[in-house]
Design a protein around this motif. Structure first.
Motif, short mmCIF file in Angstrom:
data_model
loop_
_atom_site.label_atom_id
_atom_site.label_comp_id
_atom_site.label_asym_id
_atom_site.label_seq_id
_atom_site.Cartn_x
_atom_site.Cartn_y
_atom_site.Cartn_z
N ALA A 57 -4.27 -16.32 32.33
CA ALA A 57 -4.56 -16.93 31.03
C ALA A 57 -6.05 -17.10 30.80
N HIS A 58 -6.82 -17.35 31.87
CA HIS A 58 -8.26 -17.55 31.74
C HIS A 58 -9.05 -16.25 31.88
N ALA A 59 -8.33 -15.17 32.13
CA ALA A 59 -9.02 -13.88 32.29
C ALA A 59 -9.36 -13.30 30.92
N ALA A 60 -10.18 -12.26 30.93
CA ALA A 60 -10.53 -11.58 29.69
C ALA A 60 -9.30 -10.87 29.12
N GLU A 61 -9.38 -10.53 27.83
CA GLU A 61 -8.23 -9.91 27.16
C GLU A 61 -7.83 -8.60 27.84
N ASP A 62 -8.84 -7.80 28.26
CA ASP A 62 -8.53 -6.53 28.93
C ASP A 62 -7.70 -6.78 30.19
N SER A 94 -4.11 -7.71 29.31
CA SER A 94 -3.35 -6.54 28.86
C SER A 94 -2.97 -5.64 30.03
N LEU A 95 -3.91 -5.46 30.96
CA LEU A 95 -3.62 -4.61 32.11
C LEU A 95 -2.55 -5.24 32.99
N ALA A 96 -2.61 -6.56 33.20
CA ALA A 96 -1.61 -7.24 34.03
C ALA A 96 -0.22 -7.05 33.44
N ARG A 97 -0.10 -7.18 32.11
CA ARG A 97 1.20 -6.99 31.49
C ARG A 97 1.67 -5.54 31.59
N ALA A 98 0.76 -4.60 31.47
CA ALA A 98 1.11 -3.19 31.59
C ALA A 98 1.63 -2.88 32.98
N VAL A 99 0.96 -3.41 34.00
CA VAL A 99 1.41 -3.17 35.38
C VAL A 99 2.77 -3.80 35.62
N SER A 100 3.01 -4.99 35.04
CA SER A 100 4.31 -5.64 35.23
C SER A 100 5.43 -4.81 34.60
N LEU A 155 -10.77 -0.08 34.78
CA LEU A 155 -11.24 -0.23 36.15
C LEU A 155 -11.83 -1.62 36.36
N LEU A 156 -12.65 -2.06 35.42
CA LEU A 156 -13.23 -3.40 35.53
C LEU A 156 -12.15 -4.48 35.48
N ALA A 157 -11.17 -4.29 34.61
CA ALA A 157 -10.09 -5.28 34.49
C ALA A 157 -9.28 -5.35 35.78
N ALA A 158 -9.05 -4.20 36.40
CA ALA A 158 -8.30 -4.17 37.66
C ALA A 158 -9.07 -4.90 38.76
N ASP A 159 -10.39 -4.69 38.80
CA ASP A 159 -11.21 -5.39 39.80
C ASP A 159 -11.16 -6.90 39.58
N ALA A 160 -11.20 -7.31 38.32
CA ALA A 160 -11.17 -8.74 38.02
C ALA A 160 -9.83 -9.35 38.46
N LEU A 161 -8.74 -8.63 38.21
CA LEU A 161 -7.42 -9.13 38.61
C LEU A 161 -7.27 -9.15 40.13
N SER A 162 -7.91 -8.20 40.78
CA SER A 162 -7.87 -8.19 42.24
C SER A 162 -8.68 -9.35 42.81
N ASP A 163 -9.86 -9.56 42.24
CA ASP A 163 -10.70 -10.69 42.69
C ASP A 163 -9.99 -12.02 42.44
N GLY A 164 -9.20 -12.09 41.38
CA GLY A 164 -8.51 -13.32 41.04
C GLY A 164 -7.20 -13.51 41.79
N GLY A 165 -6.85 -12.58 42.67
CA GLY A 165 -5.64 -12.75 43.46
C GLY A 165 -4.36 -12.43 42.72
N VAL A 166 -4.47 -11.61 41.69
CA VAL A 166 -3.28 -11.21 40.95
C VAL A 166 -2.80 -9.83 41.41
N LEU A 167 -3.73 -8.87 41.51
CA LEU A 167 -3.40 -7.52 41.98
C LEU A 167 -3.98 -7.30 43.37
#
Length: 691
Positions: free
Chosen positions: A31-36, A39-45, A68-80
């Protein structure tokens, strides 16, 4: 380590968190992540496990660099996870994001995913799985994609998946012609899956279809479903009406319709009388239509075989119909003709040939995931095992076949598997198990039909073993009436007359008439097993030295066929007759052979009786022992044999339609009984036992 919702955690700690905590933490972070990133998290789900970054980016509507940047952010945040392809750190994280995505948005994402995957030539079944999650939107492309997924599922042997795809396709508003096609495909898929809803869907498809050829094809499929549901009269009336309405069709169409009508009429008296009159015409039609006439040719061979007048000609037609295995290859193990063909070969005591085709059927059924083909193959493999004298194998196959038949409502096949199971259980003295098995299949739906005759014979055998000859005689008379009405006169198929003759009171003149009638038919059929059984029965009725001579003739005759069990029965009766005639020394050798044969067959009751007779001659044989391979249950023996051939537990489980844990338990029990520690020892132990 990962930062989730303000908490610093090791990755392994996620698995130890309560599900609700994991869900809350992941949702807070997304929820606190950027919009990109959202969107990427929902696409992967939506895409599921092992999603490629490229496809996830397209689904999320992102440029590759932004994804690519969105994936890195989700990885850093412990989601991916930080690796590729994309995947969530824990299934609970995926579930939380999926649940948080609005239903409408999620459905749109699945539709878009299906479109992207289809454009890239992805697996049709994968595309179909996404479409199952979409709302109907009157989209013709969705219907086509779901039909393609269904065809692929059928090809892979997963008809249940095909049914799901086609039922979803029916939710889309389509024209009547397209709906008729869909209903037909659904009904045929349900036929393979043994889903009774096939009757309703095929019936509706017939009503909506204007194309005459298509209507006839659907009618044949509906007749097949009705037959396996035990509704033979409805199926036969349906096919007869279709042929009458057609007028004067060409041979290619007529052979299909006559084949379907023959199958629906087989097993009850009225259509069988008509079929006997049409037999020369049906045989000529089958021969001049080439491969299309193979199944009808098998049916004609069946009729000739069971009538007993020219069984050898019937078997020759069956072989021609099987076409060196090409018939099963082309028409699959689901074809009624496949079951009829292997049954006829087994009735003719061509057991090795029958078993070769049965294994072909089972291989085909496993490959396609066909319960119908697999249950049919198992049932007739059980019958062949009985004829050969392999009682434990027969019990295992017949029991498993009956389980599958019940589970998938293959009603018409149940009486056959049941009779094979009862015969095997009786040979092992398991009367209570026989009674329980008979209670599983009611007689009423099969009254007056061939399956009903099989049920009556099975029940009569149990009644005789329970010392209730009066009740058994009534069942045998009724079974005999049905068999005669159908035209089954070959004693190598059904020897009900000799069984009834021996059940009647000793002084009954009817007994001798029955035996003479069976002996006449056996001599006409010229098949060793049927003739040997009739000679044995006559010898038992005759008694004295003349009876002993007939029993000796029976033993010599049965030596020409592969039925060890019938030979063991005959040697037991011969030895017993010699002992009663005070020829004890002469009695010992046939009784020793009978004990050995009965033990090798797994015929416990017969082995004990032969041993008791042998002891009564003054001989001092060793007692029967139950150890080693003889202590294995039929299922343990079957699974051990497959393991010895090199199959893994998952392969055995798949082949036998069992749970993997069930296979492991059976093997564990077998190891204890065989006093071995691993499957590596199985080939030697089983080989030694066979030797």
């Amino acid at each position: 380590m990962q930062l989730i919702g303000g908490m610093v955690l090791h990755r392994g700690a996620i698995a130890e968190m309560a599900p609700a905590a994991v869900a809350r933490a992941s949702l807070v972070r997304v929820a606190h992540a950027a919009e990109d990133a959202r969107s990427l998290a929902r696409a992967v789900s939506v895409l599921g496990p092992d999603a490629s970054l490229r496809l996830a980016a397209r689904l999320a509507g992102l440029e590759p660099a932004d994804a690519l940047l969105a994936a890195d952010a989700l990885s850093d945040g412990g989601v991916l996870m930080s690796k590729r392809p994309l995947s969530f750190v824990h299934p609970l994280v995926k579930s939380a994001i999926s649940l948080d995505t609005p239903v409408g948005e999620r459905a749109q994402l699945h539709r878009h995913a299906a479109q992207l995957l289809s454009e890239e030539g992805a697996d049709p079944v994968q595309v179909g799985a996404h479409l199952l999650a979409c709302e109907p939107a009157a989209d013709p492309e969705v219907v086509q994609l779901l039909r393609r997924a269904a065809r692929e599922a059928i090809a892979r042997g997963v008809p249940e998946s095909a049914v799901g795809f086609l039922r979803r396709a029916l939710d889309e508003p389509v024209a009547l012609a397209a709906r008729a096609e869909l209903l037909g495909e659904l009904g045929r898929s349900e036929l393979v899956a043994r889903d009774p809803a096939a009757i309703e869907h095929l019936g509706e498809a017939i009503e909506l279809t204007d194309d005459a050829q298509q209507r006839l094809a659907l009618t044949c499929s509906l007749a097949e479903v009705l037959s396996f549901a035990g509704r033979l009269r409805e199926a036969h009336a349906l096919m007869s009406r279709a042929i009458e309405e057609l007028g004067d069709p060409d041979d290619a169409l007529l052979v299909r319709l006559e084949t379907a009508r023959a199958h629906t009429g087989w097993g009850w008296s009225d259509p069988e009388h008509a079929a006997r009159e049409r037999l020369p015409r049906l045989q000529a039609l089958a021969k001049r239509t080439g491969p299309a006439g193979r199944e009808l040719l098998i049916y004609v061979g069946l009729k000739l075989m069971v009538a007993g007048e020219t069984p050898q000609e019937g078997v020759a037609l069956v072989r021609r119909g099987l076409d060196d295995g090409r018939f099963i290859e082309d028409e699959t193990s689901d074809a009624v003709g496949a079951v009829q063909a292997v049954a006829i070969l087994a009735f003719h005591d061509e057991l090795a040939e029958a078993e070769r085709h049965i294994e072909h059927m089972l291989d085909d059924a496993r490959r396609r995931g066909s319960v119908m083909g697999y249950a049919g193959g198992l049932g007739w493999r059980a019958f062949s095992a009985l004829r050969r004298g392999s009682i434990p194998s027969a019990e295992a196959d017949a029991g498993r076949a009956l389980d599958l038949i019940e589970e998938h409502e293959l009603h018409f096949a149940a009486p056959f598997a049941l009779e094979f199971l009862v015969e095997a259980l009786l040979e092992r003295g398991q009367l209570e198990d026989c009674e329980a098995a008979l209670a599983r299949v009611p007689l009423e739906p099969f009254a007056g039909t061939l399956p009903g005759a099989y049920l009556l014979e099975a029940r009569s055998r149990l009644l005789l073993a329970q010392g209730r000859p009066h009740d058994a005689i009534a069942d045998l008379r009724q079974a005999g009436e049905i068999l005669q009405a159908i035209g089954i006169e070959n004693p190598n198929v059904k020897a009900w007359r000799s069984t009834l003759a021996l059940a009647l009171p000793a002084a009954a003149s009817e007994s001798h008439k029955l035996i003479e009638a069976e002996l006449d038919r056996a001599q006409q059929a010229r098949q060793a097993r049927g003739l040997g059984v009739a000679l044995r029965a006559k010898g038992l009725l005759t008694g004295g030295e003349a009876g002993i001579s007939l029993l000796q003739d029976a033993s010599r005759t049965l030596a020409e066929c592969p039925s060890r069990l019938e030979q063991a029965r005959t040697l037991t009766e011969l030895g017993a007759a010699l002992r009663r005639a005070n020829r004890r020394a002469d009695a010992r050798e046939p009784l020793r052979q009978a004990v050995e044969l009965a033990q090798r067959c797994g015929a416990t009751v017969l082995a004990h009786r032969a041993l008791d007779e042998l002891k009564a001659t003054g001989a001092r044989p060793r007692s029967l022992l139950r150890s080693g391979i003889d202590a294995l249950t039929p299922t343990e023996r079957r699974i051990s044999a497959m393991a010895a051939q090199g199959l893994s537990n998952p392969e055995i489980a798949q082949a036998l339609f069992l749970a993997r844990k069930t296979v492991e338990n059976h093997l564990s029990n077998a190891y204890q009984k065989l006093d071995i520690q691993s499957r590596d020892q199985l080939p030697r132990v089983l080989s030694d036992a066979a030797a």
